[in-house]
Design a protein around this motif. Structure first.
Motif, PDB file in Angstrom:
ATOM      1  N   VAL A 172      10.438  -3.681  -1.497  1.00 15.55           N
ATOM      2  CA  VAL A 172       9.418  -2.743  -0.316  1.00 15.55           C
ATOM      3  C   VAL A 172       9.826  -1.214  -0.837  1.00 15.55           C
ATOM      4  CG1 VAL A 172       9.679  -2.969   1.956  1.00 15.55           C
ATOM      5  CG2 VAL A 172      10.271  -4.715   1.684  1.00 15.55           C
ATOM      6  N   THR A 173       8.123  -0.627  -0.674  1.00 14.95           N
ATOM      7  CA  THR A 173       7.535   0.732  -1.142  1.00 14.95           C
ATOM      8  C   THR A 173       7.308   0.918   0.464  1.00 14.95           C
ATOM      9  OG1 THR A 173       6.127   0.008  -1.812  1.00 14.95           O
ATOM     10  CG2 THR A 173       8.375   0.813  -2.828  1.00 14.95           C
ATOM     11  N   ASN A 174       7.432   2.084   0.772  1.00 17.74           N
ATOM     12  CA  ASN A 174       6.175   2.880   1.118  1.00 17.74           C
ATOM     13  C   ASN A 174       7.388   2.708   3.198  1.00 17.74           C
ATOM     14  OD1 ASN A 174       4.952   4.029  -0.387  1.00 17.74           O
ATOM     15  ND2 ASN A 174       3.250   1.965   0.170  1.00 17.74           N
ATOM     16  N   LEU A 175       8.574   2.686   3.392  1.00 23.81           N
ATOM     17  CA  LEU A 175       9.343   2.498   4.319  1.00 23.81           C
ATOM     18  C   LEU A 175       9.637   4.065   4.751  1.00 23.81           C
ATOM     19  CD1 LEU A 175      11.691   0.214   4.131  1.00 23.81           C
ATOM     20  CD2 LEU A 175      10.068  -0.711   5.195  1.00 23.81           C
ATOM     21  N   VAL A 176       9.012   4.223   6.112  1.00 26.02           N
ATOM     22  CA  VAL A 176       8.320   5.804   6.563  1.00 26.02           C
ATOM     23  C   VAL A 176       9.438   5.119   8.269  1.00 26.02           C
ATOM     24  CG1 VAL A 176       7.127   6.823   7.639  1.00 26.02           C
ATOM     25  CG2 VAL A 176       6.809   6.113   5.318  1.00 26.02           C
ATOM     26  N   ARG A 177      10.522   6.083   8.513  1.00 24.00           N
ATOM     27  CA  ARG A 177      10.876   5.999   9.394  1.00 24.00           C
ATOM     28  C   ARG A 177      10.177   6.547  10.600  1.00 24.00           C
ATOM     29  NH1 ARG A 177      16.507   9.349   7.616  1.00 24.00           N
ATOM     30  NH2 ARG A 177      14.470  10.480   7.067  1.00 24.00           N
ATOM     31  N   PRO A 178      10.799   6.557  11.800  1.00 22.23           N
ATOM     32  CA  PRO A 178      12.282   6.201  12.276  1.00 22.23           C
ATOM     33  C   PRO A 178      12.018   4.642  12.322  1.00 22.23           C
ATOM     34  CG  PRO A 178      10.609   6.136  14.699  1.00 22.23           C
ATOM     35  CD  PRO A 178       9.857   7.022  12.840  1.00 22.23           C
TER      36      PRO A 178
END
Lengths: 153, 1090
Positions: B755-761
Motif C-alpha cells: 500500500v503506497t500513497n499513505l499520508v499522515r495523519p
C-alpha cells in the motif's frame, strides 16, 4: 626545470600530506591557551617560564587540523559551541635571540561554518613540538575584536 | 423492496440471462421484446404479483420481522420495530390488495403502491437496520424509523397486484432512492465502524423481501443477502427498493451519499430524491430526514393517504433507531415488490420460485451483459446461502435482490430497453401501466444516471447534499408520473401527479419542471439506489469478504452515475433513455431542478451545520462511497460485458476500465503474467497505475501519478466531494474511493499487498484496522516505513489480499490524504528487503537480459527478473524461432552476468549492460516497449539507488562515529611527569639508524676538529717563519736599536695574535660543537619561519 618542479611538488606533498599513523606515532603534548575575549595573550604572559592560566593540554599529532582542534576545544568549552563562535589560532614559539615568545597567526575557524582554514594542519604551519598554541575565542555576534591597533603582537 | 426480493428460481432477476428472462416471460405470457431492463421489470412485476398473492396472507410480520428478530433481537428497539413492522406489513398487505385493485383501475393507485412499497422497503430496512443502527448510532434511528413505516406500506403495496406492478416498477426506483440512501448512509457509518453490520443489514432486507414474497422465501433469503450486498451491486433493484426507504434517508443521507462519491452520491441522491417526492418531496427532504417519513406518505396522493396512515404507525414504533438496517432490507423489498408486481401482473399464479427462476434467467441474461450482475452472483450466492440458512423467508428477498440487480442492469444498460419494454408492457395491458412505471423507472434510472452527474457536479461544487436533494425531488416527481402515466407520457402524467406531490411536498417545483424532473429523478433514483445498495454491499462485502462483489455493485452504481450523461441522449430510446434522462434533468432541471437544487443545497448545508448527526451520516456515507466506487467500477465492467446499448455507452467507458478490473480481480494472475511478460505489459492501458503500485520504494512518486490517473471525470468529482466531506468531518477509518475502477494490479497475485500513497495523519493501528477489514493479516508480515508513506501487508490468503486491493486501491484514506491509495501485490522478497532480511539482487538477472522486451522496469524482486528473462527468452524464440539464437543469447547473458558480477553489479551500469546485451534485431514494438520499460527501470533504479546511497552515508557515519578502539594509554607509554608525555621505545631499526647517525656525527665532528687543528698549526708555522725572518733582518742590519724596536713590535703582534686565537677558542667552547644538530635545526627552522 620539469624535473625540479616535480621534485618540489613531491617534497611539498611529503611535508604537508605525510600521513601519520596515529596508532604508531606518539601523540605530542600540545599546550593550548585560550582567551574568550577575542584577543590573543600578550607576549609577556609567556615570558620567563610563565604561562597563562587558561591552559588546555591536548595530545594530538602533527597532522591535526584546526577543525579538529576546534572540536576538541568545544568539547571543553560549551560556550564555544555556539554557532558563529570565532576561533583564531596562533603558534607561540620562543625567540632564540631573547627570552621572549613570539606569536604566529596560522588561521581562523568558525563553529557551525566551513572555513578555508579548517583543513589546515599544525604540520603545514611548521609547528614544532614544544610550541604553544594560543586560541582567541570570539563569541558570536561580537564585532571583530582585533582592530588594526589591537594586534596581539 | 419487492424488486430485491423477487427472484426466479432463487436467482436475482438481474443476474438472469436475457434468454432466461425471456423464457420466464414466456411462461407468464408476457412479451419478450425489449431490453434486458424491460424484461427484468416485466418479470419483476409478474413475480411481484405472484409473491404478493402468495405472501399477502403471510406477509404480516413474517420474514422481515422474523429475520430482524433473529438477527437483531438483541435490541429491544429492534424487537419493537419488528412487531410494529409485522403489524404494518399486515396492514400493508391488506392495503396493497386494495391498492392493487385500485392500481389496476387507475395509475394513481400504483403510485400509492409505490409509496407503500417504498414504505415497506423502508420498514423492512428499518427493521433489519434498526438493530444495527440502534446498536451503532441513535441518530440514524430516527431516519430508520421513518423508513420502516415506508417499508410497511411497501409490503402492503406488494399485495396489490396491478397497482403493485405499476407501483413496483416505480417503487423500486422510489424505494431504491429513499431507502438506499438512508440505509446505506446509516449502514455506511455503522458498517464502516462495525464489520458485523452489513450482515445485519443484509438480513433485514431479506426479511423485508421475505415478507413481501413469502412463497419465494428460500430464494429470497439468498436474494436478500444478495440484495444487501448486491443491492449496491445490483444497484437498480436494490436501489429502487432502497430508494423508497432511502427517500427519508435520502434527505439525511443526501449529504452522505455525496460524501460517498459523485457516482454513488448521484445514485443515492436520485434514489433518495424519487422517494421523497412521492412522500413529502423536497420540503420534507429539505426539512430533514426526520420529516422524510411523512414525505414518503405524501408523494402518492391517493396512496399517500394510505401511506401516511401506514407510515405513521410503522415509523413511530420501530423505525427511528433501526432505520439504517431497515433501509437495506427496504431496498430488497422494493425489488421484490417490483417483481411481485410484474409476476402478479402477468403470471401471479406462477410460483414465486418459478418466477424467481425466470427472473434469475432474465437477470442472468441481463447480468451477463452487465458486469455487476456477474459479480453479484458470487456475493449473492454467498448472501443467499447465509440468508437461506438463516431464514427461509428470505427467499423472497433473494428474488428481490435479483430483481434489484435486474433493475440495476436495466437502469444501467437496459434503461432504454426498459422504456421500450415498458411500452411493450403497456401493450400487454396491466403490464402496460407497469411498463409505464418501469419505463418511468428506466427514465428515472436514466435521469438518475444523469442526475448523479449533476449531483456529482453539484457535490463537487460545494454541497453534495444539495444535488442529492434535487435528485430526490426529481425522483418524487417521476414517481408521480410513473403512477399515472406511461413511460412516454409519464413526464406529463407525472407532472400532474408530481404537481400534487409537489404541492403537497414542494410547491417550489413547477409541474413541467416536475415532469421533467420526474423522469430524471426516476432514473436518478434507480441509479442512486444502486449506489446506496452498493455501499451497503461494500460494507457487507468487506465484512464477509465478498468485497469483490460489493465492489462490482459499487462500480455499477458509479457507472450508472457516470453513464447518466450518456443516457441523456437516449431519453426516447432505450439506449438513449439514460442520456435523455440526463438531458431532461439538465433541461427540465434547469427550471425546476435548478430551483430545487439551490434550495436543496441550502437545506443540506443548513442541516449539516444544524445537525451534527448529519455529519455522522455523511461520514458513514463517505465510508461507503469508496466501496460504491469500487462497486461502480465492477458495475461498469459488468455493463461492458453485457454490452447493453444505453448501458453500453455508459458502461463502455467503464467496460474498458472494467476489463482491466476484471482481469485484475479474476485474472490477476494473467495480469501478473502480462506484467512479467513484456509483451502483455505493453498492451495494458494503465501503465502508470501499474507502475504506481509496483514501486514500493517510491511512494511519493507513485501516489502522485496514481491520483492523477485515477482521477477521471468521475474521480475528480468524487475527489472534490470527498474533500468537501472530509473537510466537514469524517471518521478516520472511512476510505473514500476516488477512482471507480481499480487499475489492474501490477504485481502478481499474492497474499502480500503493498500500500503506497499513505499520508499522515493516521496511526498504524488505524491502518491495520482498515487493512483488517478485508482479511486477516499476518502480524509479522506487516511493515511500514518510518514516515508511514507505504506499507506491506501480508494476508493469510491471496483472496483477502485481492479483496484488500479491491477495497483500497484508488481509495482516499485517510480522508485528509490528498492522494489516492495505491495497492498492489508484491512478493515476499520485496517485503523481506524492506524488513532488512534480504538485499535486492536486481542487477544480476536484469543485466544479463538482453531483453529488448523488458517492458517493465527492473523488478525489485530477483524472481521477477528471472521470470522476465524467461519470458524474454520465449519472446525471442517466438520472434526468431531459432533455438540457436537462443543459445547465443544464453551465452551472451551468461557472459554479461559474469562481467557484471566481476564489476560488482554497479547499478549505474545496468542500463548500459542491458543495452549492450540487447539484440539489435528486436522489433520496433519491443523497442517502443523497451523504451517505456527503460523509463520505468530508470525510475526504479533511482528509487533503489536512493536507499542505497542513504545506506552508504549511514555506513560512513557509523565509521566516523566509531570510537577509537584503543586509547592513547594503551598504545603508548607515558611519562610520570605532571603533563605526561607519551613515548615509545625505538625499534631495532630505529636504534640502528640512530647509532649510524650518531657515528656519522661523531666522524663529522672529528673531521672538523682536525681541520681546525691544521689551521692553527699553519698559523703558528707562519708566525715562526716571520719571527725567523725578522731576526735574520735584525742580525743582518746590525742596528741593535732598530732591531730591538722591531723585536718589541713583533712581540706585540704575537701577543695580539695569541689573544685573538684565545678569543676564538673561548667563543667556540661555550657553544655546542659546530656539528650539533639541534642548534642547527633550531636556527634553521627559526630562520625559515621568520
Amino acid at each position: 626545470m620539469a624535473l625540479e618542479s616535480r621534485i618540489t611538488q613531491e617534497e611539498i606533498k611529503k611535508e604537508t600530506e605525510k600521513p601519520i599513523d596515529r596508532e604508531k606515532t606518539c601523540p605530542l603534548l600540545l599546550r593550548v591557551f585560550t582567551t574568550n575575549n577575542g584577543r590573543h595573550h600578550r607576549q609577556d604572559e609567556f615570558a620567563r617560564g610563565n604561562v597563562p592560566s587558561s591552559e588546555l593540554q591536548i595530545y594530538t599529532w602533527m597532522d591535526a587540523t584546526l577543525r579538529e582542534l576546534t572540536s576538541l576545544v568545544k568539547e571543553v568549552y560549551p560556550e564555544a559551541r555556539k554557532k558563529g563562535t570565532h576561533f583564531s589560532f596562533a603558534i607561540v614559539f620562543p625567540d632564540l635571540r631573547g627570552k621572549v615568545y613570539r606569536f604566529k597567526d596560522i588561521g581562523n575557524t568558525v563553529s557551525g561554518k566551513k572555513c578555508a582554514d579548517d583543513s589546515m594542519t599544525l604540520q603545514s604551519q611548521r609547528f614544532q613540538i614544544g610550541d604553544y598554541l594560543d586560541i582567541a575565542i570570539t563569541p558570536p555576534n561580537r564585532a571583530q575584536p582585533l582592530g588594526p591597533r589591537m594586534r596581539p603582537f | 423492496m419487492a424488486d430485491e426480493d423477487i427472484t426466479l428460481d432463487g436467482q436475482p432477476l438481474q443476474s438472469l440471462r436475457v434468454a432466461d428472462l425471456k423464457a420466464a416471460l414466456e411462461k407468464r405470457n408476457l412479451s419478450k421484446s425489449g431490453a434486458k431492463n424491460k424484461l427484468i421489470q416485466r418479470l419483476k412485476g409478474a413475480l411481484m404479483l405472484e409473491n404478493l398473492q402468495k405472501s399477502s396472507t403471510s406477509h404480516s410480520g413474517l420474514q422481515p420481522n422474523s429475520q430482524i428478530g433473529e438477527e437483531m433481537s438483541q435490541n429491544s428497539f429492534i424487537q419493537q420495530y419488528l412487531a410494529k413492522q409485522q403489524e404494518l406489513l399486515r396492514h400493508r398487505l391488506e392495503r396493497e390488495a386494495q391498492l392493487q385493485e385500485e392500481a389496476d383501475e387507475s395509475p394513481a393507485m400504483p403510485e400509492e403502491d409505490e409509496d407503500q412499497s417504498d414504505n415497506d422497503t423502508s420498514s423492512c430496512v428499518s427493521d433489519k437496520p434498526n438493530p444495527a443502527l440502534a446498536e451503532r448510532a441513535g441518530c440514524l434511528r430516527g431516519e430508520g424509523v421513518s423508513h420502516r413505516p415506508d417499508g410497511t406500506t411497501g409490503h402492503q403495496a406488494a399485495p396489490e397486484a396491478p397497482g403493485a406492478r405499476m407501483q413496483r416498477a416505480t417503487f423500486p426506483q422510489g424505494h431504491k432512492e429513499p431507502p438506499a440512501p438512508s440505509p446505506p448512509r446509516a449502514v455506511a457509518s455503522l458498517s464502516v465502524r462495525v464489520l458485523g453490520q452489513p450482515d445485519r443489514q443484509g438480513l433485514p432486507p431479506a426479511l423485508s423481501r421475505a415478507q413481501e414474497k413469502e412463497g419465494v422465501a428460500p430464494s429470497e433469503t439468498g436474494s436478500a443477502h444478495s440484495v444487501l450486498h448486491l443491492s449496491r451491486s445490483a444497484g437498480v433493484s436494490a436501489t429502487v427498493q432502497q430508494d423508497s426507504d432511502e427517500d427519508d434517508d435520502d434527505d439525511d443521507n443526501s449529504g452522505d451519499d455525496e460524501d460517498w462519491g459523485p457516482g454513488p452520491v448521484g445514485a443515492r441522491k436520485g434514489n433518495q430524491a424519487p422517494p421523497r417526492p412521492p412522500q413529502m418531496p423536497a420540503s420534507s427532504v429539505r426539512s430533514k430526514r426526520k420529516l422524510q417519513p411523512p414525505q414518503h406518505i405524501p408523494p402518492p396522493q391517493p396512496h399517500q393517504n394510505l401511506m401516511q396512515l401506514r407510515h405513521p404507525t410503522p415509523p413511530p414504533s420501530p423505525p427511528p433507531d433501526l432505520f439504517p438496517l431497515p433501509d437495506t432490507p427496504k431496498q430488497s423489498p422494493p425489488d421484490t415488490d417490483d417483481k411481485e408486481g410484474e409476476c402478479s401482473g402477468a403470471p401471479p399464479s406462477i410460483p414465486p420460485h418459478t418466477s424467481q427462476g425466470r427472473d434469475s434467467d432474465s437477470r442472468s441474461r441481463s447480468s451477463s451483459p452487465e458486469p455487476p450482475v456477474k459479480r453479484r452472483p458470487g456475493p449473492l450466492s454467498l448472501l443467499v446461502h447465509k440468508m437461506e440458512s438463516e431464514e427461509a423467508q428470505t427467499s423472497a428477498g433473494t428474488s428481490e435482490s435479483p430483481e434489484g440487480s435486474e433493475k440495476k442492469e436495466n437502469e444501467m444498460s437496459d434503461r432504454k430497453a426498459e422504456d421500450a419494454k415498458a411500452r411493450d408492457e403497456e401493450e400487454l395491458g396491466e403490464k402496460k401501466q407497469a411498463a409505464g412505471k418501469k419505463s418511468t423507472a428506466g427514465d428515472r434510472d436514466l435521469g438518475s444516471s444523469s442526475d448523479p452527474d449533476s449531483q456529482s457536479d453539484s457535490s463537487s461544487k460545494s454541497s453534495s447534499s444539495s444535488p442529492v436533494r434535487v435528485q430526490s425531488r426529481h425522483v418524487r416527481q417521476p414517481k408521480g408520473a410513473e403512477l399515472g402515466q406511461d413511460a412516454d407520457n409519464e413526464t406529463k402524467g407525472t407532472g400532474t401527479e408530481k404537481g400534487h406531490l409537489l404541492k403537497r411536498e414542494m410547491s417550489e417545483t413547477s409541474e413541467a419542471a416536475v415532469s421533467e424532473g420526474e423522469p430524471r429523478s426516476e432514473s436518478s433514483e434507480a441509479r442512486q439506489p444502486a449506489p446506496n445498495g452498493e455501499p451497503i454491499d461494500g460494507e457487507g462485502r468487506l465484512e464477509e469478504s465478498t468485497t469483490p462483489k460489493a465492489f462490482a455493485a459499487r462500480k455499477i452504481s458509479l457507472t450508472s452515475s457516470k453513464t447518466p450523461p450518456v443516457d441523456a441522449d437516449g431519453g426516447a430510446g432505450d439506449a438513449d433513455t439514460g442520456a435523455a434522462a440526463g438531458r431532461k434533468r439538465r433541461w427540465g432541471s434547469s427550471t425546476a431542478v435548478t430551483a430545487k437544487k439551490p434550495s436543496i443545497s441550502i437545506t443540506t448545508d443548513s442541516l449539516k451545520s444544524l445537525i451534527p448527526d448529519i455529519k455522522i451520516a455523511q461520514e458513514a456515507v463517505v465510508d461507503l462511497h469508496p466501496e460504491e466506487l469500487q462497486l461502480s467500477g465492477d458495475e461498469d465492467n459488468k455493463d461492458n460485458g453485457q454490452g447493453d446499448e444505453d448501458d453500453g455507452l455508459k458502461i463502455r467507458r467503464t467496460v474498458t476500465q472494467v476489463v482491466p478490473g476484471d482481469s485484475q480481480e479474476n485474472g490477476r494472475g494473467d495480469e501478473e503474467e502480462d506484467a512479467e511478460t513484456a509483451e502483455s505489459e505493453i498492451p495494458r492501458p494503465p501503465p502508470v497505475e501499474q507502475s504506481k503500485p509496483i514501486p514500493p520504494e517510491k511512494t511519493a512518486e507513485k501516489p502522485d501519478g496514481d491520483p492523477k490517473k485515477a482521477s477521471t471525470d468521475d474521480g475528480l468529482v468524487r475527489r472534490s466531494i470527498s474533500q468537501q466531506r472530509s473537510g466537514v468531518s469524517i471518521t478516520i477509518d472511512d476510505p473514500i474511493r476516488s477512482t471507480r475502477k481499480p487499475s489492474p494490479p501490477r504485481g502478481k497475485l499474492s497474499n502480500i499487498v503493498h500500500v503506497t500513497n499513505l499520508v499522515r495523519p493516521f496511526t498504524v493501528g488505524q491502518l491495520k484496522e482498515l487493512l483488517k477489514q478485508t482479511g486477516s493479516m499476518v502480524e509479522d508480515g506487516f511493515w511500514i516505513d518510518k514516515i508511514k508513506s507505504h506499507c506491506y501487508v501480508t494476508y493469510t490468503t491471496t483472496e483477502e489480499a485481492a479483496a484488500t486491493r479491491e477495497s483500497l486501491h484508488g481509495v482516499k484514506w485517510p480522508q485528509s490524504n490528498p492522494k489516492v491509495l495505491s495497492v498492489d501485490f508484491c512478493e515476499q522478497d520485496e517485503l523481506d528487503f524492506h524488513k532488512g532480511l534480504l538485499k535486492p539482487n536486481h542487477a544480476e538477472p536484469q543485466v544479463p537480459q538482453p531483453a529488448p522486451p523488458p517492458s517493465r522496469p527492473p523488478p525489485l524482486m530477483p524472481e521477477r527478473d528471472r521470470e522476465r528473462d524467461r519470458e524474454r527468452e520465449r519472446d525471442r524464440e517466438h520472434e526468431r524461432g531459432a533455438p540457436a539464437v537462443r543459445d547465443l543469447w544464453a551465452e551472451r547473458q551468461r557472459q554479461m552476468e559474469r562481467r557484471e558480477r566481476a564489476r560488482g553489479e554497479r547499478e549505474w551500469d545496468r542500463d548500459k549492460i542491458r543495452e549492450f546485451a540487447r539484440p539489435g534485431a528486436d522489433k520496433g514494438e519491443r523497442r517502443s516497449r523497451s523504451r517505456d520499460r527503460d523509463r520505468e527501470r530508470e525510475k526504479e533504479r533511482r528509487r533503489r539507488e536512493r536507499p542505497k546511497s542513504k545506506e552508504r552515508k549511514t555506513d560512513k557515519k557509523e565509521k566516523a562515529d566509531e570510537p577509537p578502539a584503543k586509547l592513547l594509554d594503551d598504545l603508548f607509554l607515558k611519562t610520570k611527569a605532571a603533563p605526561c608525555i607519551y613515548w615509545l621505545p625505538l625499534t631495532e631499526e630505529q636504534v640502528v639508524q640512530k647509532v649510524l647517525e650518531r657515528s656519522e656525527r661523531q666522524k663529522e665532528r672529528e673531521r672538523r676538529l682536525k681541520e681546525l687543528q691544521d689551521e692553527q698549526e699553519k698559523v703558528r708555522e707562519e708566525r715562526k717563519k716571520e719571527r725567523l725572518k725578522a731576526r735574520e733582518k735584525e742580525d743582518r742590519g746590525g742596528a741593535t736599536a732598530s732591531s730591538r724596536a722591531a723585536d718589541a713590535d713583533r712581540e706585540k703582534e704575537r701577543s695580539r695574535n695569541k689573544d685573538g686565537e684565545r678569543r676564538r677558542e673561548g667563543e667556540r667552547r661555550p657553544g655546542r660543537p659546530p656539528l650539533g644538530r639541534r642548534s642547527r635545526s633550531c636556527s634553521d627552522t627559526r630562520d625559515r619561519r621568520h
